[in-house]
Design an enzyme around this catalytic site. Sequence first.
Site, PDB file in Angstrom:
ATOM      1  N   GLY A   1       0.812  -1.219   0.000  1.00  0.00           N
ATOM      2  CA  GLY A   1       0.000   0.000   0.000  1.00  0.00           C
ATOM      3  C   GLY A   1       0.839   1.260   0.000  1.00  0.00           C
ATOM      4  O   GLY A   1       0.570   2.208  -0.740  1.00  0.00           O
ATOM      5  N   CYS A   2       1.878   1.263   0.808  1.00  0.00           N
ATOM      6  CA  CYS A   2       2.729   2.451   0.917  1.00  0.00           C
ATOM      7  C   CYS A   2       3.499   2.704  -0.375  1.00  0.00           C
ATOM      8  O   CYS A   2       3.701   3.850  -0.767  1.00  0.00           O
ATOM      9  CB  CYS A   2       3.682   2.308   2.102  1.00  0.00           C
ATOM     10  SG  CYS A   2       2.809   2.197   3.682  1.00  0.00           S
ATOM     11  N   THR A   3       3.898   1.635  -1.046  1.00  0.00           N
ATOM     12  CA  THR A   3       4.598   1.777  -2.323  1.00  0.00           C
ATOM     13  C   THR A   3       3.647   2.337  -3.378  1.00  0.00           C
ATOM     14  O   THR A   3       4.007   3.241  -4.139  1.00  0.00           O
ATOM     15  CB  THR A   3       5.187   0.423  -2.770  1.00  0.00           C
ATOM     16  OG1 THR A   3       6.126  -0.004  -1.784  1.00  0.00           O
ATOM     17  CG2 THR A   3       5.867   0.531  -4.129  1.00  0.00           C
TER      18      THR A   3
ATOM     19  N   ALA B   1       3.149   6.066  -2.605  1.00  0.00           N
ATOM     20  CA  ALA B   1       4.345   6.850  -2.923  1.00  0.00           C
ATOM     21  C   ALA B   1       4.530   6.975  -4.436  1.00  0.00           C
ATOM     22  O   ALA B   1       4.824   8.060  -4.942  1.00  0.00           O
ATOM     23  CB  ALA B   1       5.574   6.210  -2.285  1.00  0.00           C
TER      24      ALA B   1
END
Length: 150
Positions: free
Chosen positions: A43-45, A48
């Site tokens: 999710g964070c990738t 970003a």
Amino acid sequence: MLEVGRKAPEFTLPNQDGEAVSLADYRGKKVVLYFYSKDNTAGCTKQACGFGELYPQFTEKGAVVLGISKDTAASHKKFAEKYHLPFTLLSDTELQVVQEYDVWKEKNMYGKKVMGVVRTTYLIDENGIIEKAFGKVKAADNPAQMLGEI
């Protein structure tokens, strides 16, 4: 989550190159300040990379993007290089800013209660006032949503 209309808490944190970056450095610009849990997670990738793809449009609108997590500056550097992220990632290993912005919460992880960062994004105006606040944002949708808010 902090309320809209209040002054955003000031901070100084190391970026992915280990240099000190302050919120005050961006007076006169809109700041998209997003909190995420960990470099290199799915999710964070996605979030970003979404901000990275749209970054030219943010800068056209006079805005900057700052991502904050509890990862180290070295971890951020690898993450930024791996995905060619054109914006600043800040390291809050002491959880000071994460707590000041009220995003360190109890979460349910696979049926277990744990403390962690709740994905939250703030839009801070040119004078350092919180203009918008979004909690529990969807990682894939958040970059386009924030671009639309500026």
